[in-house]
Enzyme design. Sequence first.
Site, mmCIF file in Angstrom:
data_model
loop_
_atom_site.group_PDB
_atom_site.id
_atom_site.type_symbol
_atom_site.label_atom_id
_atom_site.label_comp_id
_atom_site.label_asym_id
_atom_site.label_seq_id
_atom_site.Cartn_x
_atom_site.Cartn_y
_atom_site.Cartn_z
ATOM 1 C CB SER A 1 -0.895 -0.177 1.182
ATOM 2 O OG SER A 1 -1.920 0.979 1.129
ATOM 3 C CG ASP B 1 -2.886 3.831 -1.413
ATOM 4 O OD1 ASP B 1 -3.339 3.891 -2.620
ATOM 5 O OD2 ASP B 1 -2.773 3.311 -0.546
ATOM 6 C CG ASP C 1 -2.830 -0.695 -2.615
ATOM 7 O OD1 ASP C 1 -2.888 0.429 -2.227
ATOM 8 O OD2 ASP C 1 -3.634 -1.702 -1.938
ATOM 9 C CG ASP D 1 -6.362 0.577 -1.258
ATOM 10 O OD1 ASP D 1 -5.589 1.396 -1.173
ATOM 11 O OD2 ASP D 1 -6.428 -0.502 -0.408
#
Length: 456
Positions: A100, A241, A243, A245
Amino acid sequence: MLKYFGTDGIRGLANRVITPELALRVGQAAGLHFRSSGYRNRVVIGKDTRLSGYMIETALIAGFTSVGMDVLQLGPMPTPAVAMLTRSMRADIGVMISASHNPYEDNGIKLFGRDGFKLSDTVERKIEALIDGPLQTRLAGPRELGRAKRIESVHARYVEFAKRTLPRQMTLDGLRVVVDCANGAAYRVAPETLWELGAEVIAIGVEPDGFNINRDVGSTAPESLVSKVRERRADIGIAFDGDADRVIIVDERGLVVDGDQLMAVMARSWQQDERLTQPGLVATIMSNLGLERYLAGIGLGLARTAVGDRYVLEHMRAHGYNLGGEQSGHIIMSDYATTGDGLVAALQLLSVVKRLDRPVSEVCRCFEALPQILRNVPYRSGDPLRDKAVLDVIAAATARLDTSGRLVVRPSGTETVIRVMAEGDDRDLIGDIVDEVSQAIAQRCGAQEPYRGLHS
């Protein structure tokens, strides 16, 4: 039995905590748990842009194929894309290799069920038991081994999915958008989606090299985005960010808009359109009290959960909400996705901006956030939140705040620290309270002087 899963999958230092051996056993254990007879089982695997992703992906493939599951490799893709593709490609498991917003040295493994939702605590415990168990006797025979193949151009399926979340005739014509992809998983799909919808796109954080994910870019480091928005006189800045999400927004004046404000915008818009399935939304204990007061003022409620988008989503599913999220920018819109989706959240905001034909600064300033102070207090051992002296200080501090604010004291799910957060109308009072509680924890649990992580 060891505990591997934290609040968001398995995460740790690459090749130290997240080793090839661990990834192999996770693949075998998860494959055994989800394997069904009667057809070829399949798993989809996506990743962000960390160098260690190659190593972990290869080990996971070995694990899954060794128990008879076929593997479809997606390459660099956002976490919500992996969740969506798990469902649309009828896979039995979805895997995202990512840490993340953490730096490149870390990595992690997130698992999704065939419905695209993150696994429950119960299922994670069962997989943990398998990881520590004797797997050798349960491996597939030579004729039952799985196959692995890379799926080319799968990103186009996610781009089309994201575009379809906008109203049919809506475009982004006339909008100048700066998008910061954190040198992460969205570096290709996000600029392409925005451009295909008609926006003028200025992209930064789109040159991943395996080491620069989240480095001075992305939602946790918005300074580069703020500078570029001002430099190019853009209408909006969007930052993801690693990833993708989560998302934060920068308005045309260069001011950052967090997840609380975004949830307020969407709640108001969906209320007006009669789209809310419940009269309110779900957020965590960290969301600002200003959001709660704003929602109450327009006749909506705020249900709070523990920190972590999985807990927000669990509450949404259990109680019939279709909107929720976190202050950090995880925005969950269950009409569209089974997890936080930064790109879809940004598109939904842009649809409100286009419909209202007002600047982002006006659309996204629903309420004045109350002063909020957060401090991370490291500790060496024990459980500080079971210490009577610490609990007495917390109780006294809570009583001092009364109804003028909130105090949240909780252990981190990823670090050996206690997070102490206070917010309220009186900044001096909440500062004193954070000092008192932090010192009590530090003194009783043998920690060094607490380090500060303040924001308002």
